[in-house]
Structure formats: C-alpha cells, structure tokens
Design an enzyme around this catalytic site. Structure first.
Site, short mmCIF file in Angstrom:
data_model
loop_
_atom_site.label_atom_id
_atom_site.label_comp_id
_atom_site.label_asym_id
_atom_site.label_seq_id
_atom_site.Cartn_x
_atom_site.Cartn_y
_atom_site.Cartn_z
N ASP A 99 20.09 42.56 7.07
CA ASP A 99 20.08 42.95 8.48
C ASP A 99 19.02 42.11 9.18
O ASP A 99 18.04 41.71 8.56
CB ASP A 99 19.76 44.44 8.66
CG ASP A 99 18.25 44.69 8.61
OD1 ASP A 99 17.65 44.80 9.69
OD2 ASP A 99 17.67 44.76 7.51
N ASP A 134 16.91 52.66 8.80
CA ASP A 134 15.66 52.36 8.11
C ASP A 134 14.72 53.56 8.25
O ASP A 134 15.00 54.50 8.99
CB ASP A 134 15.04 51.06 8.60
CG ASP A 134 14.59 51.12 10.05
OD1 ASP A 134 14.59 52.22 10.62
OD2 ASP A 134 14.26 50.07 10.61
#
Length: 372
Positions: free
Chosen positions: A263, A90
């Site tokens: 996720d 990320d």
C-alpha cells in the site's frame, strides 16, 4: 474463513490468492489508500476500475474524523464508503512515527495529541483493535512501535520488544471471526532482530504478516536487503505485506524477495501534484516541454487521463483545474494495477526475472543485487 492459496513461485516471487469473506485478493497486489474512507479525488467505481481488490483505511484518522462510533452507526466502513470488496485498516502505529512531535510512547500505550484540536488520545493495543472492529475492516493490523531509521541499536531493540508484546495483546483482544489480524515484523535493518521478531510472531498464528518499519528514511537498497532476509522466516502459507511501499521499482524488487501485498499514497499524492507514472519513468507534467505534446501519457492505457493529450493535462494543472489531479490519480492507480496484473502473469509464466529487468531498464534502474 481466511486462507492464502499459493498458486506458484518464480524465484523468490509468489503468485497467490488471499481468500476473504468479501472476495479474493490476487497477489502480488497493490492496495490504494483511502485514509478517511475515500481514495482522494476518486469515486469507488473509479478505484475499482484500476484493478484493486482491497483498499486501505487509517485507524488513527478515522478515529478522529468522523469517529469509529459514527462509522459503525453508518453501517461500517464498507457501507459508508460503498466498497464491496475487502478493506484493510492499519493500526495507527505509523502515526506514532509520523506525528512523533506530538506523541509519547510507553509500555501501556501511545499517547497522541490530536492534530485537529489538540485533544489527548491514548491508543493502547486493545483500543486499536476496538476501533478496527468498530470500523468493520476485513483485515486489522496489530499496533506496533515504528521508529525512524537509522537509529541506535538500543532504540531498535526497545521498539522491537514492545512491538512483540503489543502484538500479543492485540492477538488476545481480537475476537471477531470475520476479521483477520496481521502481525508486523520490526527490527530496523538488523538481520538478527528481524529474524527473531519474525520467528516470535510466527509462533502466535496470525492470519498474515507484514514487514513494517521500512521506507522511513533508509536508502531503497537497505529496504530490499532487509526484506530479502526477513521473508524466509515468515510462514509460507500466509500473505506477506510490505507496509507503506512504494515506487514501481520498490514493488518489483520486493516481489522478487517474497512480498505479496503493498500500500502507498504515492500514486494518488503524486497524481495530485502533476506527476504521472509511465513505462518511460515518471513524467512531470508541469514542465513546459509537455505544453504542445499531443501524445497521451501511455498509448495502451485505458485510464481516464489517457483519453487526453499530455498538453491538455498540463493545461489543467497550470490553470488550477480540479480535473487534473483526478485524472492523474486515476492514471497512476491504473498504472500500479496493471503493473501488478502483468507481474502476476509473468510469475505464472516463469518469466518474472526477465519482466522485472525489462521494467527496471525502462525506468532507468539496474536490478539490485545484495552484496554478500
């Protein structure tokens, strides 16, 4: 080099494969979170045994410890942690939201005070890409501006516009052919803003598209509705990723609305706190009702925990033994992995709706239907 193959659909649900240089990622799929290059409490082999194809690392946290230069010197994130498959990192944008008390955001960058030593860190879109390139992930994320919901419309519009401009800067900075770049759709719970953002980002030709800014305080039903009116405006030939989500119910309801990847820390965080996911719903193993229970968590589960009784697992937590969190973390990730495999099978068989409704009923939920 990166390609999404759509194998089939069943209603809004999609069965596909995201092809990467380090192997295929089956979708729908769940990515275990390895924030600092490790899925907490588990070895890489144990994570792989849960059926995961891709794991996630955190740009912000790896920037602080051990540092992206250190990761690069150790051969990159894959070599450092021993994971041979794809890794997604990320961008650090969520920390702008979750660590908001020590951060400031302007057009140029998000400015952090390290939660470790208080050092000032400026995270620009370009620096986020630089860090992710040094980490060597297979999929990088654009830097976006996440806000808590609900929020005033002016704040939502400002964060949306900034996220689009930052995405364009990330697109220019990302020059590694062996690293895909995913954009992130923002816009709060507003249909028009979400569709506007999706359309503008689709025009920039990213390798994948995430739906961000959800699971940040809004009711689950608002999340499902927002996903439902966002995904039709994303390219059908690219993977769709819902960030930071979620419960088993969240996964199935959002798969029904066209999401491919997920996720969340929920399986491992709950596992460390004595909560196990099962087809009966979540089990809180610290409860005294489990003290003399000789049954496994689930009869047909091949995880490490299900070799033991519920009573033994409870004992491990009551006694403070580290094995308890390890076993339940493995079980929960195995549960998520098997849920995704069963979901893929149901989509291919054209039985997803019945499968979803049966699972929801087992967890004590009714299927969610949007109000017109």
């Amino acid at each position: 080099m990166f390609r999404y193959e759509l194998i089939g659909t069943d209603g809004g649900a999609r069965r596909g494969v995201f092809h990467t240089p380090r192997g295929p990622v089956r979708t729908p799929g769940f990515m275990p979170v390895g924030t600092l290059g490790t899925v907490k409490g588990l070895t890489i082999d144990q994570v792989a045994a849960t059926g995961a194809d891709m794991i996630l690392g955190n740009t912000y946290h790896l920037r602080l410890r051990p540092g992206h230069e250190t990761v690069a010197a150790l051969g990159g994130l894959h070599k450092m942690c021993g994971w041979d498959g794809p890794i997604l990192t990320d961008s650090g944008g969520f920390q702008v939201f979750s660590l908001g008390a020590i951060n400031k955001v302007n057009e140029h960058a998000a400015t952090f005070r390290s939660h470790i030593d208080g050092a000032k860190i400026e995270l620009t879109p370009e620096h986020s890409i630089e860090i992710q390139q040094a980490l060597g992930s297979d999929v990088a994320m654009v830097l976006d501006h996440v806000i808590a919901l609900p929020a005033p419309m002016t704040q939502v519009e400002d964060a949306l516009a900034r996220s689009i401009r930052w995405a364009a800067r990330c697109r220019i900075a990302a020059d590694r052919e062996d690293q895909a770049l995913f954009a992130i759709v923002q816009g709060g719970l507003d249909r028009t803003l979400r569709q506007q953002c999706a359309s503008e980002l689709a025009a920039m030709s990213f390798e994948g598209y995430a739906v961000g800014g959800l699971s940040v305080g809004e009711p689950p039903e608002d999340m499902y509705t927002t996903t439902g009116f966002t995904t039709p405006h994303l390219p059908a030939d690219k993977p769709r990723y819902l960030m930071g989500v979620g419960t088993p119910r969240d996964l199935l309801e959002n798969i029904a609305r066209g999401i491919d990847l997920f996720d969340c820390v929920m399986p491992t965080r709950n596992g460390r706190n004595a909560l196990a996911f099962t087809d009966e719903g979540p089990l809180k193993l610290r409860n005294a009702v489990h003290k003399l229970d000789t049954r496994p968590l689930m009869e047909d589960c091949p995880c490490l925990a299900c070799r033991h009784s519920r009573g033994y697992l409870r004992h491990l937590f009551v006694a403070g033994e580290m094995l308890g969190p390890i076993l339940l973390s493995h079980h929960n990730l195995m549960y998520y992995g098997r849920l995704m495999q069963a979901t893929r099978d149901a989509i291919e068989a054209g039985e997803f709706e019945a499968f979803k409704n049966a699972k929801l009923a087992g967890w004590g939920h009714e299927p969610f239907q949007e109000t017109v």
